[in-house]
Design an enzyme around this catalytic site. Structure first.
Site, mmCIF file in Angstrom:
data_model
loop_
_atom_site.group_PDB
_atom_site.id
_atom_site.type_symbol
_atom_site.label_atom_id
_atom_site.label_comp_id
_atom_site.label_asym_id
_atom_site.label_seq_id
_atom_site.Cartn_x
_atom_site.Cartn_y
_atom_site.Cartn_z
ATOM 1 N N ASP A 161 42.680 28.588 22.337
ATOM 2 C CA ASP A 161 43.594 27.490 22.669
ATOM 3 C C ASP A 161 42.917 26.133 22.492
ATOM 4 O OD1 ASP A 161 44.438 29.910 23.793
ATOM 5 O OD2 ASP A 161 45.647 28.897 25.300
ATOM 6 N N HIS A 223 52.840 28.778 23.454
ATOM 7 C CA HIS A 223 53.259 27.371 23.481
ATOM 8 C C HIS A 223 53.830 26.914 22.142
ATOM 9 C CE1 HIS A 223 52.043 25.594 27.413
ATOM 10 N NE2 HIS A 223 51.398 26.738 27.485
ATOM 11 N N HIS A 453 44.672 32.549 25.495
ATOM 12 C CA HIS A 453 45.725 32.495 26.517
ATOM 13 C C HIS A 453 45.231 32.185 27.929
ATOM 14 C CE1 HIS A 453 49.771 33.070 27.843
ATOM 15 N NE2 HIS A 453 49.592 34.223 28.443
#
Length: 700
Positions: A161, A223, A453
């Site tokens: 991420d 997302h 995540h």
């Protein structure tokens, strides 16, 4: 001297243990609040989905509005999307000093973009739309699961991420080098939201993807979903940076997101997915799903699924309930839906396959006439559609099954216990244990699984006997100094090599202090931020806490035991925190072990009122509901103008009133919307929306 050394050693060990305990408690606070927010988002979206599934539009105008509100992006056909996002019509003025792109892109274009973004320059909307258009064309030709080989490059770098933190991406490229024919990258989703430079990260990644299509691979994260973007800041960021053309850019990005691949396989041995797996994860199904159908993974399309079940019943020869005569009168010119011929025996697979093709073709022709699509308008052939056409003899999955496959790989988390259960903490996906990991790895002959995540303090973490690796690349995610970022490099031997970093200069300074044996400054700063967020959460639930405390205060003394305080707080907030350990930071110590809860809540209110000069009870409600209110506002504001038009409010209120069984006339709705429009400009902005909510609460 020996006794002194032992005493110093014991003291130091206790000191380090206390610091570690503080660090872990701080981490749990941040993570619990983050996951609670995700739960709220899913609950809110499920509520709107329920309304949509149980709302019957009375006209085509209402049907179009509901469609735009919830399945934005799907309503655009290929030609309409290109016409809507016509980048060629945008002129770049001579005064523009930012980077310029021409296609096909070259490495120099990527370098120019990196330098421009370092200098806080902005790419012109024409080039952004052109880049998104080319990226979408490229992604449509990719399979659902990308395949990467270490034979063609020295190593493969996997990043987790980034969440809009451009400094982290710059630091990765500085340390590891830019993508090139000899340096492959896999970016494992969640490029956007939370950070302030999500769009710049997307532009850079899409640029490198087009320059090095065989070396750069992008996975979809949870997302990369337009409904999530409404809450966590990306939609707002785009509209602020591109006030004129932001709506077009958002629309294209929504469509690009749904074409991102779902997973990556390295040497057929290492599976990279954003979230995780479940006991029903099926890579063969994931290979064949038409991934672009799921604009938002949060919604499972129950209405369409129920319609499909009816069709399946018809194909199986079961009788269908007769339609409402009124509906038949409403569409007299519509030819009846063709009833398929009797299905041949499954024993003759060739004959059965031909029957399926013929039936599907008849259904397509009927649907075309239903929506008035010209036969000459052909859909562009994509990788997913080719797979579907060549596998008609294979199993047929329902949309709900396909949706669950994608939901699980984007939202799931590992757990140390055996088994697989619903992820109630996040509100989506599941928790999977080491036994589930072992079965999936054995079934598909894999060595280990890489996922992202979850924020990890060191930037990475192994679990399930080193068979699951979590990699997270956004450093200082919760607060400056809260965590490191990391990426992992895999060579032909597939042995992971990690690189850790912290992108912020202040965090680097604190880390140097920590290395010198003084971690107090780092922990105290992060801890202070965590407890500030927790106190805001407590204040936002003041009314519920008072009720919970009174349940233990039978004699109405205004005092409860600290043990009952901890139990009551958890019963209200449901954060799963060790409240007895956190108590010294939240509650003043008392000699008799009793807490005067009203004065404690007054202290919380005083702390928040010092920041906002609003009546305490109103401030509590706004603190508790602001995120949900802002998300609701952005859902209603479908054109992302920052204003709710009277029509948008009118149609949304009809949706609510049908759910709550409130009969309201057209004039009544018009009076309501005019009363909220305080400045009488014909639109409702967010401040007016929030003020209306505040006034309603005040009147109660």
């Amino acid at each position: 001297a020996f006794k002194a050394a032992v005493l110093i050693q014991r003291w130091y060990r206790r000191y380090v243990a206390r610091l570690e305990m503080r660090r872990r408690c701080t981490w749990r606070i941040f993570q619990s609040i983050e996951y609670a927010c995700e739960q709220d988002q899913i609950k809110l979206h499920n509520f709107f989905s329920y309304l949509m599934d149980h709302f019957t539009p009375s006209s085509s105008k209402e049907r179009d509005f509901i469609s735009r509100m919830f399945i934005s992006g799907e309503s655009f056909k290929e030609a309409e999307l290109e016409k809507y996002c016509d980048y060629e019509s945008l002129e770049v003025p001579d005064s523009y000093t930012g980077p310029r792109l021409s296609f096909p892109l070259l490495p120099d274009h990527a370098t120019a973009l990196l330098e421009a973004f370092k200098q806080k320059k902005q790419l012109h909307a024409r080039y952004v739309l052109n880049l998104l258009h080319e990226t979408r064309k490229h992604l449509k030709q990719l399979p659902n699961i990308s395949h990467v080989s270490t034979c063609y490059s020295e190593e493969v770098t996997v990043c987790g991420d980034l969440h809009g933190q451009l400094d982290d991406l710059f630091l990765i490229f500085y340390k590891n080098g830019l993508p090139s024919p000899s340096k492959s990258y896999v970016f494992n989703g969640d490029f956007v939201d939370r950070g302030k430079q999500s769009l710049e990260i997307l532009i850079i990644l899409f640029t490198f993807l087009l320059i090095y299509p065989k070396e750069v691979h992008l996975n979809r994260g949870n997302h990369e979903d337009h409904m999530v973007n409404l809450r966590y800041g990306f939609a707002k960021e785009v509209m602020q940076k591109y006030k004129v053309h932001g709506k077009k850019i958002l629309k294209m990005i929504q469509n690009v997101f749904c074409w991102l691949p779902l997973a990556t396989l390295i040497d057929q041995k290492v599976l990279i997915i954003h979230g995780g797996i479940s006991d029903t994860t099926d890579l063969d199904m994931l290979e064949k799903i038409q991934r672009n159908k799921f604009i938002s993974v949060l919604r499972g399309k129950k209405r369409k699924e129920s319609n499909r079940n009816v069709e399946i019943q018809e194909i199986n020869g079961e009788s269908k309930v007769e339609a409402d005569p009124a509906e038949n009168e409403a569409a007299p010119s519509l030819s009846p839906q063709p009833r398929p011929a009797q299905a041949p025996s499954m024993a003759n697979r060739l004959e059965f396959s031909r029957w399926v093709r013929q039936t599907v073709q008849e259904q397509i022709e009927w649907c075309r006439r239903l929506v008035d699509i010209s036969e000459s308008e052909e859909e562009e052939l994509t990788y997913s559609s080719v797979v579907s056409l060549t596998d008609l003899d294979g199993p047929c999955w329902t949309r709900q099954e396909e949706w669950k496959q994608i939901l699980d790989i984007l939202w799931s988390d590992p757990m140390p216990q055996e088994g697989c259960r619903v992820n109630t903490v996040r509100g989506g996906g599941c928790y999977f244990g080491p036994d589930v990991t072992g079965k999936i790895l054995e079934k598909y002959n894999l060595q280990f699984l890489i996922r992202s995540h979850e924020c990890k303090q060191e930037g990475y973490e192994f679990c399930h006997n080193r068979k699951v690796l979590t990699i997270f690349s956004a450093s200082n995610y919760y607060e400056i100094g809260s965590n490191r970022g990391a990426y992992v490099k895999l060579g032909p031997d597939l042995v992971p090599h990690f690189v850790q970093y912290q992108a912020n200069k202040a965090a680097l300074t604190l880390t140097m202090t920590q290395r010198q044996g003084f971690p107090v400054a780092l922990i105290s700063r992060v801890e202070e931020s965590a407890f500030r967020a927790l106190r805001e959460k407590l204040f936002a639930h003041t009314s519920a806490l008072i009720s919970a405390f009174k349940a233990y205060d039978k004699d109405n003394t205004g005092r409860i035991t600290l043990s009952n305080w901890a139990t009551a707080v958890e019963s209200v907030l449901h954060l799963g925190l060790p409240w007895r350990m956190l108590r010294p930071q939240l509650v003043r110590s008392t000699e008799d072990g009793m807490l005067e809860y009203k004065s404690w809540l007054d202290d919380l209110a005083m702390e928040q009122r010092s920041q906002e000069h609003i009546q305490s009870s109103l401030l509590e409600v706004i603190y508790r509901n602001r995120s949900n209110l802002e998300t609701i506002f952005r859902i209603i504001d479908r054109d992302h103008s920052g204003l709710i038009s009277f029509e948008e409010f009118h149609q949304t209120w009809k949706l609510f009133s049908s759910h709550m069984n409130i009969e309201l006339t057209e004039d009544g709705i018009n009076d309501l919307v005019r009363s909220i429009d305080f400045n009488k400009d014909g639109n409702i902005d967010f401040n007016e929306f929030l003020e209306a909510f505040r006034l309603v609460k005040q009147s109660q």
